[in-house]
Design a protein around this motif. Sequence first.
Motif, PDB file in Angstrom:
ATOM      1  N   ARG A 180       0.853  -1.204   0.000  1.00  0.00           N
ATOM      2  CA  ARG A 180       0.000   0.000   0.000  1.00  0.00           C
ATOM      3  C   ARG A 180       0.884   1.248   0.000  1.00  0.00           C
ATOM      4  N   VAL A 181       0.281   2.383  -0.373  1.00  0.00           N
ATOM      5  CA  VAL A 181       1.050   3.633  -0.409  1.00  0.00           C
ATOM      6  C   VAL A 181       1.549   4.000   0.997  1.00  0.00           C
ATOM      7  N   ASP A 182       0.725   3.793   2.044  1.00  0.00           N
ATOM      8  CA  ASP A 182       1.188   4.145   3.394  1.00  0.00           C
ATOM      9  C   ASP A 182       2.388   3.280   3.798  1.00  0.00           C
ATOM     10  N   GLN A 183       2.423   2.033   3.327  1.00  0.00           N
ATOM     11  CA  GLN A 183       3.582   1.175   3.629  1.00  0.00           C
ATOM     12  C   GLN A 183       4.815   1.666   2.862  1.00  0.00           C
ATOM     13  N   MET A 184       4.577   2.147   1.651  1.00  0.00           N
ATOM     14  CA  MET A 184       5.684   2.673   0.845  1.00  0.00           C
ATOM     15  C   MET A 184       6.280   3.919   1.512  1.00  0.00           C
ATOM     16  N   VAL A 185       5.393   4.785   2.003  1.00  0.00           N
ATOM     17  CA  VAL A 185       5.842   6.015   2.664  1.00  0.00           C
ATOM     18  C   VAL A 185       6.671   5.660   3.910  1.00  0.00           C
ATOM     19  N   GLU A 186       6.164   4.693   4.689  1.00  0.00           N
ATOM     20  CA  GLU A 186       6.872   4.286   5.906  1.00  0.00           C
ATOM     21  C   GLU A 186       8.237   3.678   5.561  1.00  0.00           C
ATOM     22  N   THR A 187       8.260   2.865   4.507  1.00  0.00           N
ATOM     23  CA  THR A 187       9.510   2.206   4.115  1.00  0.00           C
ATOM     24  C   THR A 187      10.558   3.232   3.677  1.00  0.00           C
ATOM     25  N   VAL A 188      10.128   4.232   2.908  1.00  0.00           N
ATOM     26  CA  VAL A 188      11.074   5.265   2.463  1.00  0.00           C
ATOM     27  C   VAL A 188      11.663   5.982   3.688  1.00  0.00           C
ATOM     28  N   GLY A 189      10.810   6.313   4.655  1.00  0.00           N
ATOM     29  CA  GLY A 189      11.277   6.989   5.874  1.00  0.00           C
ATOM     30  C   GLY A 189      12.269   6.125   6.634  1.00  0.00           C
ATOM     31  N   ASN A 190      11.946   4.851   6.777  1.00  0.00           N
ATOM     32  CA  ASN A 190      12.836   3.957   7.528  1.00  0.00           C
ATOM     33  C   ASN A 190      14.164   3.741   6.803  1.00  0.00           C
ATOM     34  N   ALA A 191      14.100   3.577   5.482  1.00  0.00           N
ATOM     35  CA  ALA A 191      15.333   3.357   4.716  1.00  0.00           C
ATOM     36  C   ALA A 191      16.237   4.594   4.787  1.00  0.00           C
ATOM     37  N   ALA A 192      15.610   5.779   4.754  1.00  0.00           N
ATOM     38  CA  ALA A 192      16.405   7.012   4.842  1.00  0.00           C
ATOM     39  C   ALA A 192      17.027   7.145   6.236  1.00  0.00           C
ATOM     40  N   SER A 193      16.269   6.796   7.267  1.00  0.00           N
ATOM     41  CA  SER A 193      16.808   6.853   8.641  1.00  0.00           C
ATOM     42  C   SER A 193      17.985   5.896   8.778  1.00  0.00           C
ATOM     43  N   LEU A 194      17.810   4.694   8.263  1.00  0.00           N
ATOM     44  CA  LEU A 194      18.866   3.690   8.385  1.00  0.00           C
ATOM     45  C   LEU A 194      20.148   4.159   7.680  1.00  0.00           C
ATOM     46  N   THR A 195      19.985   4.704   6.491  1.00  0.00           N
ATOM     47  CA  THR A 195      21.152   5.158   5.723  1.00  0.00           C
ATOM     48  C   THR A 195      21.877   6.284   6.465  1.00  0.00           C
ATOM     49  N   THR A 196      21.104   7.212   7.026  1.00  0.00           N
ATOM     50  CA  THR A 196      21.720   8.299   7.796  1.00  0.00           C
ATOM     51  C   THR A 196      22.432   7.727   9.024  1.00  0.00           C
ATOM     52  N   GLY A 197      21.798   6.756   9.672  1.00  0.00           N
ATOM     53  CA  GLY A 197      22.404   6.105  10.840  1.00  0.00           C
ATOM     54  C   GLY A 197      23.733   5.443  10.507  1.00  0.00           C
ATOM     55  N   MET A 198      23.825   4.866   9.315  1.00  0.00           N
ATOM     56  CA  MET A 198      25.081   4.229   8.895  1.00  0.00           C
ATOM     57  C   MET A 198      26.167   5.291   8.722  1.00  0.00           C
ATOM     58  N   HIS A 199      25.809   6.431   8.161  1.00  0.00           N
ATOM     59  CA  HIS A 199      26.790   7.511   7.987  1.00  0.00           C
ATOM     60  C   HIS A 199      27.283   8.040   9.329  1.00  0.00           C
ATOM     61  N   ARG A 200      26.387   8.032  10.327  1.00  0.00           N
ATOM     62  CA  ARG A 200      26.745   8.590  11.639  1.00  0.00           C
ATOM     63  C   ARG A 200      27.253   7.540  12.619  1.00  0.00           C
ATOM     64  N   ASP A 201      27.336   6.267  12.202  1.00  0.00           N
ATOM     65  CA  ASP A 201      27.650   5.165  13.129  1.00  0.00           C
ATOM     66  C   ASP A 201      26.729   5.219  14.343  1.00  0.00           C
ATOM     67  N   ASP A 202      25.437   5.367  14.082  1.00  0.00           N
ATOM     68  CA  ASP A 202      24.455   5.568  15.145  1.00  0.00           C
ATOM     69  C   ASP A 202      23.523   4.344  15.233  1.00  0.00           C
ATOM     70  N   PRO A 203      23.736   3.443  16.216  1.00  0.00           N
ATOM     71  CA  PRO A 203      22.918   2.225  16.303  1.00  0.00           C
ATOM     72  C   PRO A 203      21.438   2.511  16.530  1.00  0.00           C
ATOM     73  N   GLU A 204      21.131   3.621  17.194  1.00  0.00           N
ATOM     74  CA  GLU A 204      19.735   3.958  17.473  1.00  0.00           C
ATOM     75  C   GLU A 204      18.976   4.208  16.158  1.00  0.00           C
ATOM     76  N   LEU A 205      19.569   5.026  15.306  1.00  0.00           N
ATOM     77  CA  LEU A 205      18.936   5.383  14.036  1.00  0.00           C
ATOM     78  C   LEU A 205      18.893   4.177  13.085  1.00  0.00           C
ATOM     79  N   VAL A 206      19.963   3.399  13.080  1.00  0.00           N
ATOM     80  CA  VAL A 206      19.989   2.201  12.237  1.00  0.00           C
ATOM     81  C   VAL A 206      18.882   1.240  12.684  1.00  0.00           C
ATOM     82  N   GLY A 207      18.785   1.024  13.992  1.00  0.00           N
ATOM     83  CA  GLY A 207      17.778   0.101  14.527  1.00  0.00           C
ATOM     84  C   GLY A 207      16.367   0.554  14.180  1.00  0.00           C
ATOM     85  N   ARG A 208      16.112   1.849  14.339  1.00  0.00           N
ATOM     86  CA  ARG A 208      14.789   2.390  14.026  1.00  0.00           C
ATOM     87  C   ARG A 208      14.463   2.164  12.541  1.00  0.00           C
ATOM     88  N   GLY A 209      15.469   2.314  11.704  1.00  0.00           N
ATOM     89  CA  GLY A 209      15.267   2.185  10.257  1.00  0.00           C
ATOM     90  C   GLY A 209      15.104   0.745   9.781  1.00  0.00           C
TER      91      GLY A 209
END
Length: 291
Positions: A180-209
């Motif tokens: 569904r579109v709402d799942q797509m929106v959520e997935t984009v948000g999570n994937a972006a959070s995870l990628t940012t978390g990887m750049h920052r070496d931030d386990p909290e952000l990676v885990g959330r993503g």
Amino acid sequence: MLTVRAPATSANLGSGFDVFGVALERPADVVRLEKADRVTIEVTGAGSQYIPEDPDKNTVGAVADALDAPARIQIDKGVRPASGLGSSAASAAAAAVGLNELYDRGYSREELVPIAAKGEAVVSGDAHDDNVAPSIMGGFTIATDKGVTQVDADIPLVACLPDIVVSTRDARNVVPETARVDQMVETVGNAASLTTGMHRDDPELVGRGMHDTVVTPARAKLIDGYEQVREAAIAAGATGVTISGAGPTVIAACAEEDRRKIASTMLDAFSERGVDARVYQTRIGRGAEIF
Ligand SMILES: Nc1ncnc2c1ncn2[C@@H]1O[C@H](COP(=O)(O)OP(=O)(O)O)[C@@H](O)[C@H]1O
Ligand SMILES: N[C@@H](CCOP(=O)(O)O)C(=O)O
């Protein structure tokens, strides 16, 4: 003889189905190669009894073909097949890096990714790059049909491998065809959070993503105890938990100081369901190394 150590990997990370992957510091395959008139393969180590030595059926055979590089290839498996830890990809990655060197083919690490993925097509019917990319290049990788983006991230991880067999081919058959579109929106948000978390070496952000409501729930049904293990790991401090690759390994991101407790909690949770398991306390690591 040339020796290559290629790491196990964890693909998808929840929100990055068929795109994200990380190299694990441990376990790994060790592959020895020498030039020969034709391809021969010997396999020892974890789960070797389930791995064909026929070059048409082993991932390294397809890689040797693609590089036109016949060799005697000895594979010492560090991770058993059908684990969700990129077992078949680790051998393919090692062969691609090793044969490229042995035959002086001159491909870059990124150029070797689609070559190694030909091995994945042999076993799962699909040349997905998300395991071979991190096994070859190390760190966190984003593999798309335009190429691979790599980041040297450092995140502590726990990978818990239950004594259940899930073949990647079977797990791909349960992936929903639509979202569904709402799942797509959520997935984009999570994937972006995870990628940012990887750049920052931030386990909290990676885990959330790592959260995913599309592919993971469908596959969780193939892993007895998945929900209990996930909840137990979160209660023990994991910042995020998901299925590693196609499963059955369950992977958790965490802070360094929580890793040991999360590892024993995940083992206990599988054990309470009557499922034997083994656990790797690991972290994001380097790509294939030649010795
Ligand atoms: N070199 C190899 N290493 C591991 N598995 C291999 C290899 N070559 C072929 N296979 C086959 O690939 C399948 C496992 O691959 P897959 O289901 O993708 O597991 P994993 O999630 O561990 O990569 C098994 O059927 C195994 O026999
Ligand atoms: N993106 C693939 C990854 C499969 O990884 P494996 O380690 O289980 O081979 C998928 O999810 O099917």
